[in-house]
Design an enzyme around this catalytic site. Structure first.
Site, PDB file in Angstrom:
ATOM      1  N   HIS A  39       0.874  -1.180   0.000  1.00 40.07           N
ATOM      2  CA  HIS A  39       0.000   0.000   0.000  1.00 40.07           C
ATOM      3  C   HIS A  39       0.912   1.232   0.000  1.00 40.07           C
ATOM      4  O   HIS A  39       2.016   1.173   0.539  1.00 40.07           O
ATOM      5  CB  HIS A  39      -0.836  -0.054   1.284  1.00 40.07           C
ATOM      6  CG  HIS A  39      -1.917   0.981   1.389  1.00 40.07           C
ATOM      7  ND1 HIS A  39      -1.665   2.282   1.773  1.00 40.07           N
ATOM      8  CD2 HIS A  39      -3.253   0.910   1.178  1.00 40.07           C
ATOM      9  CE1 HIS A  39      -2.805   2.951   1.797  1.00 40.07           C
ATOM     10  NE2 HIS A  39      -3.784   2.139   1.442  1.00 40.07           N
ATOM     11  N   ASP A  77       2.594  -4.982   7.936  1.00 38.62           N
ATOM     12  CA  ASP A  77       1.402  -4.164   7.806  1.00 38.62           C
ATOM     13  C   ASP A  77       0.197  -5.109   7.872  1.00 38.62           C
ATOM     14  O   ASP A  77      -0.086  -5.832   6.928  1.00 38.62           O
ATOM     15  CB  ASP A  77       1.464  -3.409   6.470  1.00 38.62           C
ATOM     16  CG  ASP A  77       0.171  -2.682   6.134  1.00 38.62           C
ATOM     17  OD1 ASP A  77      -0.811  -2.822   6.894  1.00 38.62           O
ATOM     18  OD2 ASP A  77       0.143  -1.987   5.106  1.00 38.62           O
ATOM     19  N   GLN A  87      -5.007  -5.619   6.610  1.00 41.90           N
ATOM     20  CA  GLN A  87      -5.988  -6.505   6.000  1.00 41.90           C
ATOM     21  C   GLN A  87      -5.940  -7.922   6.561  1.00 41.90           C
ATOM     22  O   GLN A  87      -6.752  -8.760   6.194  1.00 41.90           O
ATOM     23  CB  GLN A  87      -5.797  -6.555   4.468  1.00 41.90           C
ATOM     24  CG  GLN A  87      -5.888  -5.209   3.787  1.00 41.90           C
ATOM     25  CD  GLN A  87      -7.290  -4.619   3.798  1.00 41.90           C
ATOM     26  OE1 GLN A  87      -8.284  -5.325   4.032  1.00 41.90           O
ATOM     27  NE2 GLN A  87      -7.391  -3.321   3.564  1.00 41.90           N
ATOM     28  N   LYS A  89     -10.731  -0.694  10.124  1.00 40.63           N
ATOM     29  CA  LYS A  89     -10.880  -1.843   9.227  1.00 40.63           C
ATOM     30  C   LYS A  89     -11.243  -3.105  10.008  1.00 40.63           C
ATOM     31  O   LYS A  89     -11.535  -4.147   9.438  1.00 40.63           O
ATOM     32  CB  LYS A  89      -9.586  -2.071   8.450  1.00 40.63           C
ATOM     33  CG  LYS A  89      -9.286  -0.947   7.459  1.00 40.63           C
ATOM     34  CD  LYS A  89      -8.062  -1.244   6.653  1.00 40.63           C
ATOM     35  CE  LYS A  89      -7.461  -0.022   6.019  1.00 40.63           C
ATOM     36  NZ  LYS A  89      -8.131   0.392   4.789  1.00 40.63           N
ATOM     37  N   CYS A 132      -4.655   2.631  -3.703  1.00 38.17           N
ATOM     38  CA  CYS A 132      -3.370   3.077  -3.124  1.00 38.17           C
ATOM     39  C   CYS A 132      -2.262   2.055  -3.362  1.00 38.17           C
ATOM     40  O   CYS A 132      -1.396   1.867  -2.502  1.00 38.17           O
ATOM     41  CB  CYS A 132      -3.502   3.391  -1.634  1.00 38.17           C
ATOM     42  SG  CYS A 132      -4.663   4.692  -1.264  1.00 38.17           S
TER      43      CYS A 132
HETATM   44  C1  LIG Z   1      -2.659  -2.873   3.448  1.00 40.34           C
HETATM   45  C2  LIG Z   1      -2.939  -1.494   3.927  1.00 40.34           C
HETATM   46  N1  LIG Z   1      -1.964  -0.781   4.509  1.00 40.34           N
HETATM   47  C3  LIG Z   1      -2.174   0.464   4.972  1.00 40.34           C
HETATM   48  C4  LIG Z   1      -3.397   1.067   4.881  1.00 40.34           C
HETATM   49  C5  LIG Z   1      -3.574   2.443   5.433  1.00 40.34           C
HETATM   50  O1  LIG Z   1      -4.474   2.435   6.486  1.00 40.34           O
HETATM   51  P1  LIG Z   1      -5.007   3.788   7.130  1.00 40.34           P
HETATM   52  O2  LIG Z   1      -5.471   4.648   5.992  1.00 40.34           O
HETATM   53  O3  LIG Z   1      -6.135   3.358   8.002  1.00 40.34           O
HETATM   54  O4  LIG Z   1      -3.878   4.400   7.881  1.00 40.34           O
HETATM   55  C6  LIG Z   1      -4.441   0.376   4.275  1.00 40.34           C
HETATM   56  C7  LIG Z   1      -5.771   1.009   4.115  1.00 40.34           C
HETATM   57  O5  LIG Z   1      -6.293   1.148   3.032  1.00 40.34           O
HETATM   58  C8  LIG Z   1      -4.216  -0.943   3.800  1.00 40.34           C
HETATM   59  O6  LIG Z   1      -5.193  -1.650   3.223  1.00 40.34           O
END
Ligand SMILES: Cc1ncc(COP(=O)(O)O)c(C=O)c1O
Lengths: 150, 410
Positions: B127, B204, B207, B230, B368
């Site tokens: 991401h 990370d 998900q 999430k 993203c």
């Molecule tokens: C795999 C992953 N990493 C990071 C993020 C970023 O999360 P947040 O926008 O809640 O900080 C997301 C959210 O879309 C994500 O799906």
């Protein structure tokens, strides 16, 4: 299917999406710019050949949605052969339509095919799709290589 | 379907008030859980109760409400620790979300350790939140970003992963489950591989946490981040967990009240972890909501929920694959219930608008993950992401809407 959706994707839009006019790179372009929508990744390049303030040729290439592509295709038809000044009046006319609310539609009758883009007003998230080609055209005129939908 | 007979998804649906609302006169088919999940009544009520009966600042009052709020806040920390398999609750830092957690590690620590020519290893399926902070850290220090490639199915090239580890690698930052493709990475094995070279690993978990039980002790990683919103909790709250041995070395990131031991104009001494990282009045409401979300998830039959989500994924994959001109992006062997697809002649943006008219909420765009989609030669996809409260009718509504749209564009 809802009426709004029908109005957004009316047959004229689908037709331009399937068979975009003036599509492909233009050799001997005097102006060109790339437009980009960072939200969805839509990308378009507009090529112009302007001689004595007249748009002698206008072409585009795009990887984008149906609304963006048909807007671009209609734009090339509307601007082809026009003077730059006439072109600006066409552009600002469409801009007025897209920014108006749905009950009052200044200039809708005289906008020709472009009027079919008015359906996008019911879909605020999609207005930028319709305006990206026109912003890119403006950027090309100004001699900017790149523009980003704001 | 035996698994879903055991997991009662009809009952859990009733726990989420929004699922009984209508969108444009159609029942809501919410398939955008990857972007954010819906909230059970228990979470909404916990936040409501906090403001109606418990609101107070923490760590500073001696009065009744302040003590209660402090208790709630700190017991939430312990709850989070237990939830992800952490023994020492002080290692759990509350942040705004995964993005802030990654930034804290990147700019609050790793960046201070990097010299020219050092390397950060990430993967092609990250991401943007797990790319850009490292890119900036590299730019500032002259370090280099290395990228593990992804194969056609959307799986990490694990051989390349091993080969890309070098004595200059200062950190591996890796997504546990890909938000765009659904691929589940073999995190435990990759962590072990990096540890052979004493390289710390940040996972990370945005998900993974919503879909599967996560145990960081078992995974062996050094840092783990996830976002509350999430995992059925509120927005604006997330978690950075890090091993004490690392967090102790971090200089203070932000400073101010609540993170100090003593302030004098001659100098200031700081609290240890976690206080050192939580300057100012924190997002108390968010923490309380997150704790309620964890309580909610903990009372679910998680294996049953996972099996149910998998059954939804299989059903949707089968039915969508049967549609002419539809291509699924991401066909990893190990997949969470996230399904990205593109269609000939119909742009994802148009797909999104069409499905929305039928009450079907999917995400259309680059998720993203622009470098990843570029790898697959598409600027965007449509993505359906399922949670345990989705059902087989949701799958059918998705498939019907897609089929109808295709006829329209025909
Ligand atoms: C795999 C992953 N990493 C990071 C993020 C970023 O999360 P947040 O926008 O809640 O900080 C997301 C959210 O879309 C994500 O799906």
């Amino acid at each position: 299917m809802s009426d709004d959706l029908h109005e957004l994707y009316q047959s004229i839009i689908l037709d331009h999406n399937k068979r975009p006019r003036h599509y492909g790179a233009l050799t001997e372009a005097t102006h060109q710019a790339e437009g980009y929508n960072p939200l969805c990744g839509d990308k378009i390049t507009v090529f112009l050949r302007i001689v004595n303030d007249r748009i002698e040729a206008i072409q585009f290439e795009a990887a984008c949605c149906a609304i963006c592509k048909s807007s671009a295709s209609m734009m090339t038809e509307a601007l082809f052969g026009q003077s730059v000044v006439e072109g600006e009046s066409i552009r600002s006319g469409l801009s007025r339509i897209l920014n108006s609310n749905t009950d009052s539609s200044p200039g809708l009758e005289t906008a020709g095919e472009l009027a079919s883009l008015a359906g996008v007003r019911k879909f605020p998230a999609r207005i930028k799709c319709a305006t990206l080609p026109w912003h890119t055209y403006q950027a090309a005129l100004r001699g900017e290589a790149k523009t980003v939908s704001e | 379907m035996t698994t879903s007979a055991i997991f009662d998804y009809t009952r859990v649906r009733a726990d989420f008030p929004i699922l009984s609302t209508e969108i444009r006169g159609k029942p809501l088919t919410y398939l955008d859980n990857g972007a954010t999940s819906q909230k059970p009544a228990a979470v909404i009520e916990a936040i409501d109760r906090y403001y109606r009966a418990e609101n107070s600042n923490i760590h500073r009052g001696v009065h009744y409400l302040s003590e209660k709020a402090t208790d709630a806040y700190e017991s939430a920390r312990a709850k989070v620790a237990h939830f992800i398999g952490v023994a020492d609750a002080d290692e759990v830092i509350f942040v705004r979300g995964a993005t802030e957690g990654i930034n804290l590690v990147a700019h609050g620590f790793i960046e201070t350790q990097l010299s020219e020519g050092d390397e950060i290893l990430i993967t092609h399926m990250e991401h943007h939140a797990n790319i850009v902070p490292w890119q900036l850290a590299a730019e500032k220090t002259g370090a280099v970003l290395k990228v593990v490639p992804v194969n056609e199915a959307g799986e990490l090239d694990v051989n390349a992963f091993s080969e890309l580890l070098s004595e200059r690698t200062k950190l591996v930052a890796l997504v546990h489950v890909s938000n765009a493709l659904g691929s589940i990475n073999p995190a435990k094995a990759l962590v072990a591989e990096a540890h052979k070279h004493d390289i710390p690993v940040l996972l990370d978990g945005c998900q993974s946490v919503p879909h599967m039980p996560v145990d960081v002790a078992d995974l062996g990683c050094d840092f783990f981040v996830f976002s509350g919103h999430k995992v059925f909790g509120p927005t604006g709250i997330g978690v950075l967990w890090g091993k004490r041995q690392w967090l102790d070395q971090f200089p203070p990131y932000q400073s101010g009240g609540d993170m100090i031991e003593r302030v004098d104009f001659d100098g200031t001494t700081f609290k240890g972890i976690p206080g050192k990282f939580e300057a100012g009045t924190p997002h108390i409401e968010g923490v309380i909501g997150l704790a309620a979300a964890i309580d909610y998830v903990n009372q679910l039959d998680r294996q049953g929920a996972l099996a149910h989500e998998h059954a939804l994924l299989v059903d949707a994959t089968e039915k969508l694959s049967a549609i002419d001109g539809l291509r699924i992006i991401g066909t990893a062997q190990q997949k969470a219930s996230i399904l990205s697809f593109v269609m000939n002649e119909i742009h994802p943006h148009d797909i999104g608008t069409f499905l929305d008219a039928d009450g079907v909420a999917v995400r259309a765009g680059h998720h993203c993950t622009q470098p990843l989609l570029k790898r697959f030669g598409v600027p965007a996809t449509a993505r359906a992401s399922f949670a345990f409260y989705n059902n087989f009718e949701d799958v059918d509504r998705l498939v019907t809407a897609v089929t109808k749209m295709q006829r329209f564009f025909g």
